[in-house]
Design an enzyme around this catalytic site. Structure first.
Site, PDB file in Angstrom:
ATOM      1  N   TYR A 180       0.859  -1.184   0.000  1.00  0.00           N
ATOM      2  CA  TYR A 180       0.000   0.000   0.000  1.00  0.00           C
ATOM      3  C   TYR A 180       0.891   1.228   0.000  1.00  0.00           C
ATOM      4  O   TYR A 180       1.841   1.318   0.791  1.00  0.00           O
ATOM      5  CB  TYR A 180      -0.887  -0.012   1.252  1.00  0.00           C
ATOM      6  N   ASP A 239       9.447   3.805  -0.689  1.00  0.00           N
ATOM      7  CA  ASP A 239       8.391   4.305   0.174  1.00  0.00           C
ATOM      8  C   ASP A 239       8.772   3.916   1.600  1.00  0.00           C
ATOM      9  O   ASP A 239       8.616   2.760   1.998  1.00  0.00           O
ATOM     10  CB  ASP A 239       7.045   3.684  -0.239  1.00  0.00           C
ATOM     11  N   LYS A 286       4.333   9.723   8.440  1.00  0.00           N
ATOM     12  CA  LYS A 286       4.124   9.135   9.778  1.00  0.00           C
ATOM     13  C   LYS A 286       5.065   9.677  10.867  1.00  0.00           C
ATOM     14  O   LYS A 286       4.864  10.774  11.348  1.00  0.00           O
ATOM     15  CB  LYS A 286       4.186   7.609   9.682  1.00  0.00           C
TER      16      LYS A 286
HETATM   17  N1  PMP Z   1       2.964   4.502   2.126  1.00  0.00           N
HETATM   18  C1  PMP Z   1       2.947   3.578   3.095  1.00  0.00           C
HETATM   19  C2  PMP Z   1       4.002   2.509   3.100  1.00  0.00           C
HETATM   20  C3  PMP Z   1       1.966   3.618   4.078  1.00  0.00           C
HETATM   21  O1  PMP Z   1       1.939   2.674   5.013  1.00  0.00           O
HETATM   22  C4  PMP Z   1       0.999   4.639   4.057  1.00  0.00           C
HETATM   23  C5  PMP Z   1      -0.091   4.729   5.109  1.00  0.00           C
HETATM   24  N2  PMP Z   1      -0.369   3.617   5.827  1.00  0.00           N
HETATM   25  C6  PMP Z   1       1.072   5.586   3.041  1.00  0.00           C
HETATM   26  C7  PMP Z   1       2.061   5.501   2.096  1.00  0.00           C
HETATM   27  C8  PMP Z   1       0.080   6.710   2.988  1.00  0.00           C
HETATM   28  O2  PMP Z   1       0.306   7.600   4.018  1.00  0.00           O
HETATM   29  P1  PMP Z   1      -0.864   8.599   4.523  1.00  0.00           P
HETATM   30  O3  PMP Z   1      -1.886   7.734   5.195  1.00  0.00           O
HETATM   31  O4  PMP Z   1      -0.151   9.540   5.449  1.00  0.00           O
HETATM   32  O5  PMP Z   1      -1.387   9.285   3.314  1.00  0.00           O
END
Ligand code: PMP
Length: 431
Positions: free
Chosen positions: A145, A240, A268
Site C-alpha cells: 500500500y 516508500d 508518519k
Molecule cells: N505509504 C505507506 C508505506 C503507508 O503505510 C501509508 C499509510 N499507511 C502511506 C504511504 C500513505 O500515508 P498517509 O496515510 O499519510 O497518506
C-alpha cells in the site's frame, strides 16, 4: 468489558460519516466486529475509550506515535508554536533545520520537499520519476500500500484488501494500465517485467521492508537487485519509507541496509503525530521540481510550523542513545512469548519481527510476500484480536498490520501483554 457508548456513537457516526469512520482501516469489519471502539483520550502507552476502559496501545495510530501519546516534549513543541502563529505561507527557519536533520539521517535525500501526507509524498515521487525519465509506467510490488492516489491503488493490499475489495472503483483503466505489479522478494519476476517494458518504465516503487502486509523484510540482496535491474533499464528506484523511516533505527531502511534509492517518500513518524509527508532524493532529480524545474507540486499547509516542530521534537527524542535498543528488546520479549504461547496451546503461527514492530500470521508457512500473508487465517486473527481486546490490549484491526512498540511501553505493560497473549491463545478456538 462494556463498550456501549462506542456502540451508540457508531450508530450516530454511520448516519453522518460514511461507514462511520474517517479511514476504512479504523473500521472493525475485517475482524468481524459490530462496531469500532471510540477512544476519548490517550497518554503514554494507554488509550481510554468512551466507557473509560483502559487499553495498552499497540496500534500507535498506525505508526506515527512511536514515543507514545501526549509525549511532553512533543506537547511542549506544539504549545510553543500555537503562541507564535500556526501557519505563515512563507518559508521558515524550522523547515530548513528539519530538512537538514532528515538529510543527515538519510543522506540519499540530498534535497527535500515537505508535503502533508504519505499519500502526497509517494504520489509526487511518481510524478517526478516520470518527469525525469520521460516515461510513464511504474512497477510496484503486489500487496504494498502506498497511499490512496489513483496510480498506486492497483493491487494495493493493506486497506483495500482488508476490506476484501481487490483494488478500488473509480480508477480509469488507462491509469491502471500504467502500473505493473510483481511479487515482493522475486527478482526474476522483476527482471522479466523489465525485459518486457524496459524502455517504458519510469520507476520501481518499493517498500524496502514491507509494512503493509505485515512486517516482511527483503531477502538478502533483493534491494541490490532492484537497484541494479532498475538502473540497467534506465528507471529510477523509489523507496516508500512512510512506515519504515525512523522506525527501526535513526534513519531509513536504506541506511540500515546501506542501499541508496534515487527518491524516497516519508511520512508518519517524521510528523510526531501531526500530518506530514516529505519526499526527496538526488539533487539532479529534485531540480526538476517547481520552481527549479518543470514538475509542479505545491501545498498550502506544506511545511507548516506545527507539523515541522512536532516532527523535530519527535526525531530529537528518538536520536537519544538507547532508544532503539529499548524498542528492539521489548519486541524480542514479545516475540519469544508469542511463539511459546502459541506452541503451548497448539496454534500454528508465523511471526515476522523487525526491532519493535512485529506481525503474527495464522498460517503454516513463513511469510515472504503478499501471497503468503493472504494465507493467514482471517477468522482466527479476528478471534485473537477480540480476545486481546477483552484483555485490554489494542492491536491494529487487520491481519495485515504490525504491532508497534513505543518508547512509552514499560516492562509492566509488556508483562500484562504477555499474560493476555497466553490467555488469548488458550481461549482461541482451534478451527
Ligand atoms: N505509504 C505507506 C508505506 C503507508 O503505510 C501509508 C499509510 N499507511 C502511506 C504511504 C500513505 O500515508 P498517509 O496515510 O499519510 O497518506
Amino acid at each position: 468489558m462494556h463498550t456501549t457508548t462506542s456502540q451508540s456513537l457508531y450508530h450516530e457516526a454511520l448516519d453522518v460519516i460514511v461507514g462511520g469512520v474517517n479511514s476504512p482501516s479504523r473500521s472493525f469489519r475485517a475482524v468481524g466486529g459490530d462496531y469500532p471502539i471510540f477512544m476519548k483520550s490517550a497518554k503514554g502507552a494507554y488509550f481510554w475509550d468512551e466507557d473509560d476502559n483502559q487499553y495498552i496501545d499497540y496500534l500507535a495510530a498506525f505508526g506515527p506515535i512511536i514515543l507514545g501519546h501526549a509525549h511532553p516534549v512533543i506537547t511542549k513543541a506544539i504549545q510553543d508554536v500555537t503562541e507564535q502563529g500556526i501557519l505563515y505561507g512563507t518559508p521558515t527557519e524550522k523547515e530548513v533545520r528539519f530538512a537538514q536533520m532528515i538529510r543527515n539521517a538519510i543522506p540519499s535525500m540530498e534535497q527535500i520537499r515537505f508535503v502533508n501526507s504519505g499519500t502526497e509524498a509517494v504520489m509526487t515521487t511518481i510524478r517526478l520519476a516520470r518527469a525525469y525519465t520521460g516515461r510513464d509506467k511504474i512497477i510496484k510490488f503486489a500487496g504494498c500500500y502506498h497511499g490512496h492516489s489513483d496510480l498506486v491503488l492497483v493491487a494495493a493490499g493493506s486497506g483495500p484488501s482488508t476490506l476484501g475489495i481487490p483494488d478500488s472503483a473509480g480508477i480509469p483503466a488507462s491509469i491502471a494500465g500504467e502500473v505493473i505489479t510483481v511479487p515482493f522478494n522475486d527478482p526474476e519476476a522483476l527482471s522479466l517485467a523489465l525485459d518486457h517494458w524496459s524502455d517504458q518504465v519510469a520507476g520501481i516503487l518499493v517498500e524496502p521492508l514491507v509494512g503493509n502486509f505485515g512486517i516482511v523484510p527483503p531477502q538478502p540482496e533483493f534491494l541490490q537487485q532492484v537497484n541494479q535491474l532498475a538502473h540497467q533499464a534506465g528507471a529510477l528506484v523509489i523507496y516508500d519509507e512512510v512506515i519504515t523511516a525512523f522506525r527501526f533505527h535513526f534513519g531509513g531502511v536504506q541506511t540500515m541496509y546501506q542501499v541508496e534509492p534515487d527518491l524516497t517518500a516519508l511520512g508518519k513518524i517524521i510528523g510526531g503525530g501531526l500530518p506530514i509527508g516529505a519526499y526527496g532524493g538526488k539533487k539532479k532529480i529534485m531540480e526538476k521540481v517547481a520552481p527549479m524545474g518543470p514538475m509542479y507540486q505545491a501545498g498550502t499547509m506544506a511545511g507548516n510550523p506545527l507539523s515541522i516542530s512536532a516532527g523535530m521534537a519527535c526525531l530529537t527524542e528518538l536520536s537519544q542513545e538507547g532508544t532503539y535498543d529499548q524498542l528492539a528488546s521489548m519486541g524480542e520479549q514479545l516475540e519469544s512469548e508469542i511463539w511459546n504461547a502459541a506452541k503451548k496451546y497448539n496454534h500454528t503461527i508465523q511471526l515476522n519481527r523487525q526491532s519493535g514492530a512485529l506481525t503474527v500470521y495464522f498460517c503454516d508457512q513463513p511469510v515472504t510476500d503478499y501471497d503468503g500473508a493472504q494465507k493467514s487465517d482471517s477468522k482466527k486473527f479476528g478471534q485473537f484480536f477480540h480476545l486481546m481486546l477483552q484483555e485490554g490490549i489494542y492491536l491494529a484491526p487487520s491481519k495485515y498490520e504490525a504491532w508497534f512498540l513505543t518508547t512509552a511501553h514499560s516492562q509492566e505493560d509488556i508483562n500484562k501483554t504477555i499474560e493476555a497473549i497466553y490467555k488469548s491463545f488458550k481461549n482461541l478456538p482451534h478451527s
